[in-house]
Design a protein around this motif. Structure first.
Motif, PDB file in Angstrom:
ATOM      1  N   LYS A  83     163.943  22.563 -16.650  1.00  0.00           N
ATOM      2  CA  LYS A  83     162.971  23.655 -17.144  1.00  0.00           C
ATOM      3  C   LYS A  83     162.297  24.531 -16.211  1.00  0.00           C
ATOM      4  O   LYS A  83     161.603  23.859 -15.360  1.00  0.00           O
ATOM      5  CB  LYS A  83     162.227  23.008 -18.360  1.00  0.00           C
ATOM      6  N   LEU A  84     162.357  25.803 -16.519  1.00  0.00           N
ATOM      7  CA  LEU A  84     161.569  26.690 -15.345  1.00  0.00           C
ATOM      8  C   LEU A  84     159.957  26.323 -15.678  1.00  0.00           C
ATOM      9  O   LEU A  84     159.452  26.125 -16.962  1.00  0.00           O
ATOM     10  CB  LEU A  84     161.773  27.998 -15.805  1.00  0.00           C
ATOM     11  N   THR A  85     159.198  26.254 -14.796  1.00  0.00           N
ATOM     12  CA  THR A  85     157.738  26.048 -15.032  1.00  0.00           C
ATOM     13  C   THR A  85     157.099  27.450 -15.325  1.00  0.00           C
ATOM     14  O   THR A  85     157.647  28.478 -14.769  1.00  0.00           O
ATOM     15  CB  THR A  85     156.996  25.369 -13.536  1.00  0.00           C
ATOM     16  N   GLU A  86     155.718  27.496 -15.457  1.00  0.00           N
ATOM     17  CA  GLU A  86     155.106  28.544 -15.614  1.00  0.00           C
ATOM     18  C   GLU A  86     154.965  29.542 -14.265  1.00  0.00           C
ATOM     19  O   GLU A  86     155.216  30.556 -14.228  1.00  0.00           O
ATOM     20  CB  GLU A  86     153.468  28.438 -15.896  1.00  0.00           C
ATOM     21  N   HIS A  87     154.663  28.685 -13.166  1.00  0.00           N
ATOM     22  CA  HIS A  87     154.848  29.085 -11.820  1.00  0.00           C
ATOM     23  C   HIS A  87     156.187  29.850 -11.565  1.00  0.00           C
ATOM     24  O   HIS A  87     156.306  30.924 -10.776  1.00  0.00           O
ATOM     25  CB  HIS A  87     154.295  28.184 -10.694  1.00  0.00           C
ATOM     26  N   GLY A  88     157.031  29.037 -11.955  1.00  0.00           N
ATOM     27  CA  GLY A  88     158.500  29.484 -11.779  1.00  0.00           C
ATOM     28  C   GLY A  88     158.789  30.888 -12.654  1.00  0.00           C
ATOM     29  O   GLY A  88     159.279  31.940 -11.916  1.00  0.00           O
TER      30      GLY A  88
END
Length: 106
Positions: A83-88
């Motif tokens: 899953k994409l992180t918030e930073h990503g």
């Protein structure tokens, strides 16, 4: 927004990492599994795994999406999801702006 130069270098060195990152951004915040990512980005699952978490000498783990904090690996019921992180998500937003800016000069 300031992006770590190591992140930019890692993404510029691999089209596959960018494809994976942009695909995970499209389905954000949903996680997905490795084979699904491989099917969507039209790559071999071993290459996708290398881009996500690194793989021996073939893929540098320090430049992998999970190591850079752009993607998180979730283990649930013995299965791994990504899953994409918030930073990503912020990095993808920056890349979209960055690419449209530099495409004017290419």
């Amino acid at each position: 927004m300031v992006i770590d130069p190591h992140i930019l270098r890692s993404l510029h060195r691999s089209e596959l990492r960018k494809k994976i990152l942009f695909y995970l951004h499209e389905i954000y915040p949903s996680p997905t599994y490795l084979s699904e990512i491989a099917r969507i980005v039209r790559s071999d699952p071993s290459n996708v795994k290398g881009a996500l978490v690194g793989m021996g000498n073939r893929y540098n783990g320090d430049s992998s999406l999970v190591h850079l904090g752009l993607v998180e690996e979730i283990t649930q019921n013995g299965f791994k999801y990504y899953k994409l992180t918030e930073h990503g998500e912020k990095v993808v937003g920056f890349l979209k702006t960055y690419q449209s800016y530099y495409s004017r000069f290419m």
